[in-house]
Design an enzyme around this catalytic site. Structure first.
Site, mmCIF file in Angstrom:
data_model
loop_
_atom_site.group_PDB
_atom_site.id
_atom_site.type_symbol
_atom_site.label_atom_id
_atom_site.label_comp_id
_atom_site.label_asym_id
_atom_site.label_seq_id
_atom_site.Cartn_x
_atom_site.Cartn_y
_atom_site.Cartn_z
ATOM 1 N N ASP A 57 -23.080 75.095 143.387
ATOM 2 C CA ASP A 57 -22.137 75.527 144.413
ATOM 3 C C ASP A 57 -22.634 75.001 145.758
ATOM 4 O O ASP A 57 -23.782 74.560 145.877
ATOM 5 C CB ASP A 57 -22.057 77.059 144.416
ATOM 6 N N ASP A 59 -21.277 76.283 149.543
ATOM 7 C CA ASP A 59 -21.394 77.351 150.548
ATOM 8 C C ASP A 59 -22.226 78.497 150.001
ATOM 9 O O ASP A 59 -21.908 79.075 148.963
ATOM 10 C CB ASP A 59 -20.003 77.872 150.933
#
Length: 338
Positions: A57, A59
């Site tokens: 991922d 953020d």
């Protein structure tokens, strides 16, 4: 005819990984999370040696908005330089793949376009694959529109749409008279201009059962410490409630977002690590796909959440438990050989 094509695509793209997800979740029901910093260094190195591919991922793992999380660049680039396949997989729909590439490269990550998986791009390509030839109404940002433009699909709706003249004016002059008859799909992503008129227009289009309903993701909120910023999921739920129908979700934890990597044997689930900060999207995706999973504590969920789920008697919460935990991704640096 459109509904028949849609159902076929749903089966081929989404249902075909359901068996894998069920098997993976069953295997994870009694899982215990390894806190890597509490293990001997060699044990952690041996664990990392099991992986040929890394999905991470962005953020909350690599960066927070425009700020790089300390150590993340060095870890990711060491993975890449070691020959591992590293993919950035984000539920953020506000940017195109090219814009994510530019951001990542400017920060110092050695990533290429084909290693970025973003929800705006996934939504546009989903419609392209089904030879969609109508217009899309967007609740979202320019990232979705640009990705649709890139595949030749017309769209509108990005930007402010405020309630002027009250509800009667909205109904009489817009909903009854000016709805676009060419709309064949509604895509819902993050929209800082989300409003009552947008909700009313989206659900009016969706009142037609033939109109496709796509959502980029269902993340409830953004990783913030001092306040709450509602995420795309809160907008999607509003539209689903008013439309009285569920959206087809493009992003994590839906296994379709990385299905092509598995089907084309680009990655092998047993030798793939999913890294994330949010357990109900990142970690759940890994569980559903049969990947190993690593939670980092620089975003939404912490070890305290994991400990709560470990005590839970709910099977759905057990699926959220990661295989391993680190306070931050940069803590891996000491375990990666140069």
């Amino acid at each position: 005819m459109l509904s028949v094509v849609t159902n076929l695509l749903r089966r081929s793209v989404f249902t075909s990984t359901a068996t894998l997800g069920r098997k993976a979740s069953a295997m994870h029901l009694e899982k215990q999370t390894k806190e890597l910093l509490k293990l001997p260094a060699q044990e952690v190195k041996d664990w990392l040696s099991n992986f040929d591919a890394i999905l991470t991922d962005c953020d909350g793992v690599l960066w927070l908005y425009s700020d790089v999380i300390e150590g993340s660049i060095e870890v990711v680039n060491k993975f890449i330089h070691s020959g591992r396949k590293v993919y950035f997989i984000t539920n953020n729909s506000t940017k195109t793949r090219e814009e994510f590439l530019s951001k990542a490269q400017q920060m110092g990550f050695c990533v290429d376009t084909d290693k970025i998986i973003s929800t705006a791009h996934l939504a546009a390509n989903y419609l392209k694959r089904m030879e969609f030839n109508k217009t899309v109404y967007i609740i979202g940002s320019s990232g979705i529109k640009k990705e649709l433009d890139a595949v030749g699909i017309s769209s509108f709706g990005v930007g402010p749409d405020t309630l002027n003249g009250g509800l009667k004016n909205l109904v009489d002059n817009e909903l009854k008279r000016n709805l676009n008859s060419e709309v064949g799909a509604v895509i819902v992503g993050f929209d800082e201009h989300f409003s009552f008129p947008k909700l009313a227009k989206a659900t009016s289009y969706l009142n037609n059962a033939e109109c496709l309903f796509l959502a980029t993701n269902t993340d409830e909120r953004f990783p913030m410490t001092s306040c709450v910023i509602p995420g795309t999921g809160s907008i999607v739920r509003s539209v689903e409630t008013a439309a009285e129908r569920p959206a087809l979700v493009m992003g994590k934890p839906n296994t379709a977002c990385c299905k092509h990597l598995i089907d084309d044997k680009i990655i092998v689930p047993e030798r793939t690590l999913m890294i994330g900060d949010r357990c109900n999207t990142d970690i759940l995706l890994g569980t559903n796909c049969g990947f190993q999973t690593l939670l980092v504590g620089t975003g939404v969920h912490k070890m305290e959440d994991v400990q709560k789920w470990q005590k839970s008697g709910t099977a759905e919460e057990k699926k959220l438990i990661p295989d391993a935990y680190l306070p931050r991704l940069g803590d891996l640096l000491q375990f990666i050989d140069s």
